[in-house]
Scaffold this motif. Sequence first.
Motif, PDB file in Angstrom:
ATOM      1  N   ASP A 118    -118.559   3.010 -34.881  1.00  0.00           N
ATOM      2  CA  ASP A 118    -119.385   1.806 -34.739  1.00  0.00           C
ATOM      3  C   ASP A 118    -118.979   0.779 -35.784  1.00  0.00           C
ATOM      4  OD1 ASP A 118    -120.505   2.569 -37.160  1.00  0.00           O
ATOM      5  OD2 ASP A 118    -122.384   3.306 -36.275  1.00  0.00           O
ATOM      6  N   GLU A 119    -119.727  -0.333 -35.869  1.00  0.00           N
ATOM      7  CA  GLU A 119    -119.350  -1.421 -36.775  1.00  0.00           C
ATOM      8  C   GLU A 119    -119.430  -1.026 -38.245  1.00  0.00           C
ATOM      9  OE1 GLU A 119    -123.698  -1.735 -35.649  1.00  0.00           O
ATOM     10  OE2 GLU A 119    -121.776  -1.426 -34.625  1.00  0.00           O
ATOM     11  N   ASN A 120    -120.117   0.093 -38.543  1.00  0.00           N
ATOM     12  CA  ASN A 120    -120.227   0.576 -39.921  1.00  0.00           C
ATOM     13  C   ASN A 120    -119.219   1.690 -40.229  1.00  0.00           C
ATOM     14  OD1 ASN A 120    -122.501  -1.112 -40.541  1.00  0.00           O
ATOM     15  ND2 ASN A 120    -123.776   0.294 -39.322  1.00  0.00           N
ATOM     16  N   GLY A 121    -118.329   1.970 -39.280  1.00  0.00           N
ATOM     17  CA  GLY A 121    -117.336   3.009 -39.487  1.00  0.00           C
ATOM     18  C   GLY A 121    -117.871   4.411 -39.305  1.00  0.00           C
ATOM     19  N   ILE A 122    -119.046   4.541 -38.674  1.00  0.00           N
ATOM     20  CA  ILE A 122    -119.634   5.860 -38.429  1.00  0.00           C
ATOM     21  C   ILE A 122    -119.155   6.357 -37.064  1.00  0.00           C
ATOM     22  CG2 ILE A 122    -121.776   7.161 -38.174  1.00  0.00           C
ATOM     23  CD1 ILE A 122    -121.273   6.041 -40.983  1.00  0.00           C
ATOM     24  N   CYS A 123    -118.734   7.612 -37.037  1.00  0.00           N
ATOM     25  CA  CYS A 123    -118.244   8.189 -35.779  1.00  0.00           C
ATOM     26  C   CYS A 123    -119.400   8.398 -34.805  1.00  0.00           C
ATOM     27  CB  CYS A 123    -117.540   9.517 -36.053  1.00  0.00           C
ATOM     28  SG  CYS A 123    -116.865  10.281 -34.568  1.00  0.00           S
ATOM     29  N   THR A 124    -119.271   7.852 -33.611  1.00  0.00           N
ATOM     30  CA  THR A 124    -120.317   7.965 -32.589  1.00  0.00           C
ATOM     31  C   THR A 124    -119.883   8.827 -31.403  1.00  0.00           C
ATOM     32  OG1 THR A 124    -119.542   5.923 -31.528  1.00  0.00           O
ATOM     33  CG2 THR A 124    -121.273   5.716 -33.209  1.00  0.00           C
ATOM     34  N   GLY A 125    -118.623   9.259 -31.385  1.00  0.00           N
ATOM     35  CA  GLY A 125    -118.191  10.081 -30.267  1.00  0.00           C
ATOM     36  C   GLY A 125    -116.690  10.286 -30.251  1.00  0.00           C
ATOM     37  N   LEU A 126    -116.237  10.950 -29.210  1.00  0.00           N
ATOM     38  CA  LEU A 126    -114.814  11.235 -29.015  1.00  0.00           C
ATOM     39  C   LEU A 126    -114.402  10.790 -27.618  1.00  0.00           C
ATOM     40  CD1 LEU A 126    -114.637  14.886 -30.399  1.00  0.00           C
ATOM     41  CD2 LEU A 126    -113.612  12.884 -31.469  1.00  0.00           C
ATOM     42  N   ALA A 127    -113.151  10.413 -27.488  1.00  0.00           N
ATOM     43  CA  ALA A 127    -112.616  10.063 -26.173  1.00  0.00           C
ATOM     44  C   ALA A 127    -111.185  10.557 -26.094  1.00  0.00           C
ATOM     45  CB  ALA A 127    -112.665   8.554 -25.950  1.00  0.00           C
ATOM     46  N   PRO A 128    -110.749  11.067 -24.930  1.00  0.00           N
ATOM     47  CA  PRO A 128    -109.354  11.510 -24.809  1.00  0.00           C
ATOM     48  C   PRO A 128    -108.403  10.330 -24.851  1.00  0.00           C
ATOM     49  CG  PRO A 128    -110.444  11.570 -22.670  1.00  0.00           C
ATOM     50  CD  PRO A 128    -111.504  11.249 -23.675  1.00  0.00           C
ATOM     51  N   VAL A 129    -107.246  10.533 -25.483  1.00  0.00           N
ATOM     52  CA  VAL A 129    -106.203   9.511 -25.513  1.00  0.00           C
ATOM     53  C   VAL A 129    -105.319   9.707 -24.289  1.00  0.00           C
ATOM     54  CG1 VAL A 129    -104.227   8.602 -26.786  1.00  0.00           C
ATOM     55  CG2 VAL A 129    -106.246   9.394 -28.021  1.00  0.00           C
ATOM     56  N   GLN A 130    -105.279   8.710 -23.432  1.00  0.00           N
ATOM     57  CA  GLN A 130    -104.496   8.807 -22.208  1.00  0.00           C
ATOM     58  C   GLN A 130    -103.050   8.395 -22.468  1.00  0.00           C
ATOM     59  OE1 GLN A 130    -105.820  10.100 -19.526  1.00  0.00           O
ATOM     60  NE2 GLN A 130    -107.932  10.134 -20.272  1.00  0.00           N
ATOM     61  N   ARG A 131    -102.115   9.290 -22.144  1.00  0.00           N
ATOM     62  CA  ARG A 131    -100.684   8.992 -22.286  1.00  0.00           C
ATOM     63  C   ARG A 131    -100.142   8.503 -20.949  1.00  0.00           C
ATOM     64  NH1 ARG A 131     -96.625  11.328 -25.393  1.00  0.00           N
ATOM     65  NH2 ARG A 131     -95.807  12.352 -23.530  1.00  0.00           N
ATOM     66  N   GLY A 132     -99.533   7.330 -20.982  1.00  0.00           N
ATOM     67  CA  GLY A 132     -98.941   6.775 -19.776  1.00  0.00           C
ATOM     68  C   GLY A 132     -97.437   6.983 -19.744  1.00  0.00           C
ATOM     69  N   SER A 145     -97.274   8.129 -44.868  1.00  0.00           N
ATOM     70  CA  SER A 145     -98.476   7.328 -44.695  1.00  0.00           C
ATOM     71  C   SER A 145     -99.591   8.257 -44.233  1.00  0.00           C
ATOM     72  CB  SER A 145     -98.262   6.222 -43.656  1.00  0.00           C
ATOM     73  OG  SER A 145     -97.300   5.284 -44.104  1.00  0.00           O
ATOM     74  N   ILE A 146    -100.824   7.896 -44.558  1.00  0.00           N
ATOM     75  CA  ILE A 146    -101.982   8.720 -44.190  1.00  0.00           C
ATOM     76  C   ILE A 146    -102.823   7.924 -43.203  1.00  0.00           C
ATOM     77  CG2 ILE A 146    -104.047   9.914 -45.020  1.00  0.00           C
ATOM     78  CD1 ILE A 146    -102.635  10.120 -47.756  1.00  0.00           C
ATOM     79  N   TYR A 147    -103.099   8.533 -42.061  1.00  0.00           N
ATOM     80  CA  TYR A 147    -103.814   7.850 -40.982  1.00  0.00           C
ATOM     81  C   TYR A 147    -105.235   8.396 -40.854  1.00  0.00           C
ATOM     82  CZ  TYR A 147     -99.385   5.825 -39.652  1.00  0.00           C
ATOM     83  OH  TYR A 147     -98.210   5.110 -39.672  1.00  0.00           O
ATOM     84  N   TYR A 148    -106.193   7.513 -41.082  1.00  0.00           N
ATOM     85  CA  TYR A 148    -107.590   7.824 -40.823  1.00  0.00           C
ATOM     86  C   TYR A 148    -107.986   7.223 -39.479  1.00  0.00           C
ATOM     87  CZ  TYR A 148    -107.922   9.322 -45.687  1.00  0.00           C
ATOM     88  OH  TYR A 148    -107.734   9.980 -46.873  1.00  0.00           O
ATOM     89  N   ALA A 149    -109.225   7.450 -39.092  1.00  0.00           N
ATOM     90  CA  ALA A 149    -109.670   6.959 -37.787  1.00  0.00           C
ATOM     91  C   ALA A 149    -109.641   5.439 -37.709  1.00  0.00           C
ATOM     92  CB  ALA A 149    -111.079   7.464 -37.492  1.00  0.00           C
ATOM     93  N   ASP A 150    -109.902   4.764 -38.842  1.00  0.00           N
ATOM     94  CA  ASP A 150    -110.032   3.310 -38.804  1.00  0.00           C
ATOM     95  C   ASP A 150    -109.154   2.585 -39.810  1.00  0.00           C
ATOM     96  OD1 ASP A 150    -111.373   4.289 -40.993  1.00  0.00           O
ATOM     97  OD2 ASP A 150    -113.101   2.945 -40.818  1.00  0.00           O
ATOM     98  N   LYS A 151    -108.265   3.319 -40.505  1.00  0.00           N
ATOM     99  CA  LYS A 151    -107.407   2.646 -41.468  1.00  0.00           C
ATOM    100  C   LYS A 151    -106.199   3.509 -41.798  1.00  0.00           C
ATOM    101  CE  LYS A 151    -110.056   4.139 -45.552  1.00  0.00           C
ATOM    102  NZ  LYS A 151    -111.364   4.503 -45.000  1.00  0.00           N
ATOM    103  N   VAL A 152    -105.244   2.881 -42.464  1.00  0.00           N
ATOM    104  CA  VAL A 152    -104.011   3.555 -42.860  1.00  0.00           C
ATOM    105  C   VAL A 152    -103.784   3.331 -44.344  1.00  0.00           C
ATOM    106  CG1 VAL A 152    -101.515   3.703 -42.547  1.00  0.00           C
ATOM    107  CG2 VAL A 152    -102.983   3.206 -40.586  1.00  0.00           C
ATOM    108  N   ILE A 153    -103.433   4.394 -45.064  1.00  0.00           N
ATOM    109  CA  ILE A 153    -102.956   4.252 -46.438  1.00  0.00           C
ATOM    110  C   ILE A 153    -101.444   4.386 -46.367  1.00  0.00           C
ATOM    111  CG2 ILE A 153    -102.981   5.192 -48.768  1.00  0.00           C
ATOM    112  CD1 ILE A 153    -105.769   6.248 -48.218  1.00  0.00           C
ATOM    113  N   PRO A 154    -100.712   3.268 -46.488  1.00  0.00           N
ATOM    114  CA  PRO A 154     -99.273   3.305 -46.205  1.00  0.00           C
ATOM    115  C   PRO A 154     -98.470   3.966 -47.311  1.00  0.00           C
ATOM    116  CG  PRO A 154     -99.907   1.122 -46.948  1.00  0.00           C
ATOM    117  CD  PRO A 154    -101.184   1.920 -46.847  1.00  0.00           C
ATOM    118  N   MET A 155     -97.327   4.517 -46.923  1.00  0.00           N
ATOM    119  CA  MET A 155     -96.401   5.096 -47.899  1.00  0.00           C
ATOM    120  C   MET A 155     -95.708   4.006 -48.697  1.00  0.00           C
ATOM    121  SD  MET A 155     -93.187   7.688 -47.183  1.00  0.00           S
ATOM    122  CE  MET A 155     -92.030   6.434 -46.593  1.00  0.00           C
ATOM    123  N   LEU A 156     -95.459   2.865 -48.049  1.00  0.00           N
ATOM    124  CA  LEU A 156     -94.761   1.742 -48.655  1.00  0.00           C
ATOM    125  C   LEU A 156     -95.647   0.504 -48.624  1.00  0.00           C
ATOM    126  CD1 LEU A 156     -91.288   2.353 -46.996  1.00  0.00           C
ATOM    127  CD2 LEU A 156     -91.826   2.634 -49.424  1.00  0.00           C
TER     128      LEU A 156
END
Length: 308
Positions: A163-177, A44-55
């Motif tokens: 944003d609502e148009n799928g335009i990248c407005t910034g970055l944020a760290p992913v916090q692992r718990g 599967s291919i993972y984009y920022a806002d969607k997935v193109i699945p393998m199956l």
Amino acid sequence: MDDAVSVTRREDGGYTLGVHIADVSHYVAANSPMDKEAFLRGTSIYYADKVIPMLPPALSNGICSLNPDEDRLTISAFLHVSAEGELLEGTFAKSVIRSAVRGVYSECNEILDGTASSEITKKYAPVADSLRLLDELTDKLDAQRRRRGAPELETTESALLLDENGICTGLAPVQRGRSECIIEACMLCANEAAARLARKSEIPLVYRVHEEPSPERIANLKDMLTRLGAEVEPFEEAGPRDIQKILDDAREEDYFPVVNTLALRSMAKARYSTDNIGHYGLAFPYYTHFTSPIRRYPDLMVHRLLDR
């Protein structure tokens, strides 16, 4: 939604860890049109806002989703882990499970750190004891990993903010718990057990391998450490314990983030191979990927080989 875990304490003080993965191979027959398309896609291919699945989503988001309170077909790894966190034995079985709760990482983290609301506490009441036992087991598995000498490299993933148009407005760290660490430890254990079974049964397998760093990369790493003023013991080849010692020696220094990045960049990239050469970064002599057949074709191959 495509994996579940269970745990019980054994009379000998150890644990029986269950890792239950959706049985994708039951629905995707080898050499069928769906299988051929999955082979061409590979993952599967993972984009920022969607997935193109393998199956097809009817599988990935449907019958292979381990929904709570619904019977689902799975392949289960039942892992006997000692009280010290050593994997002693692993058996695999075709199974039917009924998931008790759909776990959400953030909610599980709140259960574990005691900050959960009454609503979340009620949701997880059926599995709260299991969650705490998994927390205890993860400490043991992590201690075992340190004893093997696996380098503890620190990495931070970044999430794209759109944003609502799928335009990248910034970055944020992913916090692992804590709960993310628990699931990672469980999956590593199941993957190791699957590779061990293949070696013991002398069946061919698609391994997940990770080579030693090249001599050139080790030389560059030593050169940069010397420039930073770090004391480096002489070595020609760097085993996992050597990398871990470098990290430990620098952990309290201001330049630790630089050393961590340099050590990470000295590593080779993990890959799939039918030739087992071990996994350097995890310090495993045998390792494969058993846990993601819905989105990785090599994992689906591992399921079929284990089934046979």
